[in-house]
Write an enzyme that holds these catalytic residues in place. Structure first.
Site, PDB file in Angstrom:
ATOM      1  N   HIS A  38      31.394 -28.690  23.794  1.00  0.00           N
ATOM      2  CA  HIS A  38      31.092 -27.543  22.927  1.00  0.00           C
ATOM      3  C   HIS A  38      29.876 -27.895  22.069  1.00  0.00           C
ATOM      4  O   HIS A  38      29.278 -28.967  22.231  1.00  0.00           O
ATOM      5  CB  HIS A  38      32.312 -27.146  22.085  1.00  0.00           C
ATOM      6  CG  HIS A  38      32.901 -28.272  21.275  1.00  0.00           C
ATOM      7  ND1 HIS A  38      32.222 -28.900  20.250  1.00  0.00           N
ATOM      8  CD2 HIS A  38      34.099 -28.892  21.365  1.00  0.00           C
ATOM      9  CE1 HIS A  38      32.982 -29.838  19.733  1.00  0.00           C
ATOM     10  NE2 HIS A  38      34.131 -29.879  20.402  1.00  0.00           N
ATOM     11  N   HIS A  41      29.522 -31.442  20.505  1.00  0.00           N
ATOM     12  CA  HIS A  41      29.031 -32.500  21.395  1.00  0.00           C
ATOM     13  C   HIS A  41      27.535 -32.317  21.668  1.00  0.00           C
ATOM     14  O   HIS A  41      26.776 -33.284  21.733  1.00  0.00           O
ATOM     15  CB  HIS A  41      29.776 -32.468  22.730  1.00  0.00           C
ATOM     16  CG  HIS A  41      31.266 -32.517  22.617  1.00  0.00           C
ATOM     17  ND1 HIS A  41      32.087 -31.522  23.086  1.00  0.00           N
ATOM     18  CD2 HIS A  41      32.087 -33.436  22.069  1.00  0.00           C
ATOM     19  CE1 HIS A  41      33.342 -31.826  22.857  1.00  0.00           C
ATOM     20  NE2 HIS A  41      33.382 -32.986  22.229  1.00  0.00           N
ATOM     21  N   ASP A 155      35.589 -36.753  13.645  1.00  0.00           N
ATOM     22  CA  ASP A 155      36.637 -37.770  13.804  1.00  0.00           C
ATOM     23  C   ASP A 155      36.265 -38.945  12.908  1.00  0.00           C
ATOM     24  O   ASP A 155      35.800 -39.988  13.366  1.00  0.00           O
ATOM     25  CB  ASP A 155      36.727 -38.177  15.275  1.00  0.00           C
ATOM     26  CG  ASP A 155      37.064 -36.991  16.158  1.00  0.00           C
ATOM     27  OD1 ASP A 155      38.249 -36.699  16.316  1.00  0.00           O
ATOM     28  OD2 ASP A 155      36.127 -36.317  16.646  1.00  0.00           O
ATOM     29  N   ARG A 192      40.189 -28.557  21.130  1.00  0.00           N
ATOM     30  CA  ARG A 192      41.581 -28.085  21.034  1.00  0.00           C
ATOM     31  C   ARG A 192      41.688 -26.683  20.436  1.00  0.00           C
ATOM     32  O   ARG A 192      42.763 -26.079  20.462  1.00  0.00           O
ATOM     33  CB  ARG A 192      42.415 -29.085  20.230  1.00  0.00           C
ATOM     34  CG  ARG A 192      42.585 -30.396  20.990  1.00  0.00           C
ATOM     35  CD  ARG A 192      43.587 -31.338  20.332  1.00  0.00           C
ATOM     36  NE  ARG A 192      43.974 -32.415  21.230  1.00  0.00           N
ATOM     37  CZ  ARG A 192      43.433 -33.634  21.258  1.00  0.00           C
ATOM     38  NH1 ARG A 192      42.472 -33.933  20.421  1.00  0.00           N
ATOM     39  NH2 ARG A 192      43.857 -34.542  22.105  1.00  0.00           N
TER      40      ARG A 192
END
Ligand code: AMP
Length: 286
Positions: A38, A41, A155, A192
């Site tokens: 997406h 990235h 993250d 997700r």
């Protein structure tokens, strides 16, 4: 350059490719991903091109970072779509090894971690996750021999774990963190998010909103712990099952001790069956 990246599936071919770059004196970046590409990235790839002349994006759904009950089998996969999106963002090579290439028969080595990997955040809920991440990331660094590695702040604990590992093991690569790419309404882009129902998608906004309010409150003088607790309560009130909301030292992820340390607010919460994570910086008021 944006176009058709070379697709490489084994380490030997990858090394031949990178040897040519080395001979030509070109620096190159690696962007590790699990696919389901997406905008987040793609931003890592674009930023990679700012720091190096060539970019290798890797797509590998790493079985070692999923627990038995987690979503390995149903993790979204779309090879042609991923290659097209990574190419459009400027990747020169997409490295997509099969699990047997990464974990040959008899594989017995794992990176063992403490410090930020044991901060009591993701590790509390996914105890094997960071050992799996660090092991595959160390392999990718050695396989590619890249000069720089791009990781998302999305993250954040992972970014700190990888940064620490590179320093501790003297891996000759520079780890660069890229700010989280968000939807227009603030929701962090994530592979997700496709699992969210329309109602959960609306609910999901509350994560960024509550973290932002908590950061404001800390800047206005509330204790980090108090602000994190209030954010957790507001997420619970919005229908989330909260795993954690925490204010931590932005570098070590240890609980805050003094007044003037850089802080990061981090959260993980379930919207229905989907686990979402997010985090933001708390800029000091001075
Ligand atoms: P993933 O494949 O989703 O595990 O992530 C691969 C890399 O992309 C990691 O370094 C992530 O932190 C990064 N990433 C994922 N989502 C985002 C986002 N919304 N913004 C920036 N980076 C992201």
């Amino acid at each position: 350059m944006t176009g058709n990246p070379a697709i490489i599936r084994n380490v030997e071919a990858l090394r031949r490719h990178t040897a040519d770059w080395r001979k030509a004196g070109l620096a190159y970046a690696v962007v590790p991903t699990m696919g389901a590409i997406h905008e987040g990235h793609q931003e890592l790839v674009r930023q990679g091109r700012q720091h190096a002349s060539r970019v290798i994006a890797t797509v590998f759904v790493n079985p070692k970072q999923f627990a038995a009950h987690e979503d390995l089998a149903k993790y979204p996969r779309d090879e042609p779509g991923d290659v097209a999106k990574l190419g459009a963002a400027g990747a020169d090579v997409v490295f997509m090894p099969a699990p047997e290439e990464v974990y040959p028969q008899g594989f017995s080595t794992t990176v063992s971690l403490t410090g930020p990997a044991k901060a009591g955040l993701e590790d509390r809920f996914r105890p094997h996750f960071f050992a799996g991440v660090a092991t595959v990331v160390a392999k990718l660094f050695l396989q590619t021999g890249a000069d720089v590695a791009m990781f998302g702040e999305k993250d954040y604990q992972q970014l700190m774990v990888v940064t620490r590992m590179v320093r501790d093991l003297d891996i000759p690569i520079r780890v660069i963190g890229v700010p989280t790419v968000r939807e227009a309404d603030g929701l962090a882009k994530s592979s997700r998010n496709v699992y969210l129902s329309a109602a959960e998608r609306r609910q999901a906004l509350a994560i960024y909103a509550s973290l932002s309010r908590a950061a404001d409150a800390i800047r206005a003088g509330q204790t980090p712990q108090g602000a994190a607790r209030a954010a957790a309560r507001s997420l619970t009130a919005s229908g989330f099952k909260v795993d954690y909301v925490a204010a931590r030292n932005a570098g070590t992820l240890a609980p805050p001790r003094g007044k003037d340390e850089p802080l990061r607010l981090l959260a993980a919460a379930w919207a229905g069956k989907t686990r979402l994570i997010d985090n933001i910086a708390v800029q000091s008021s001075r």
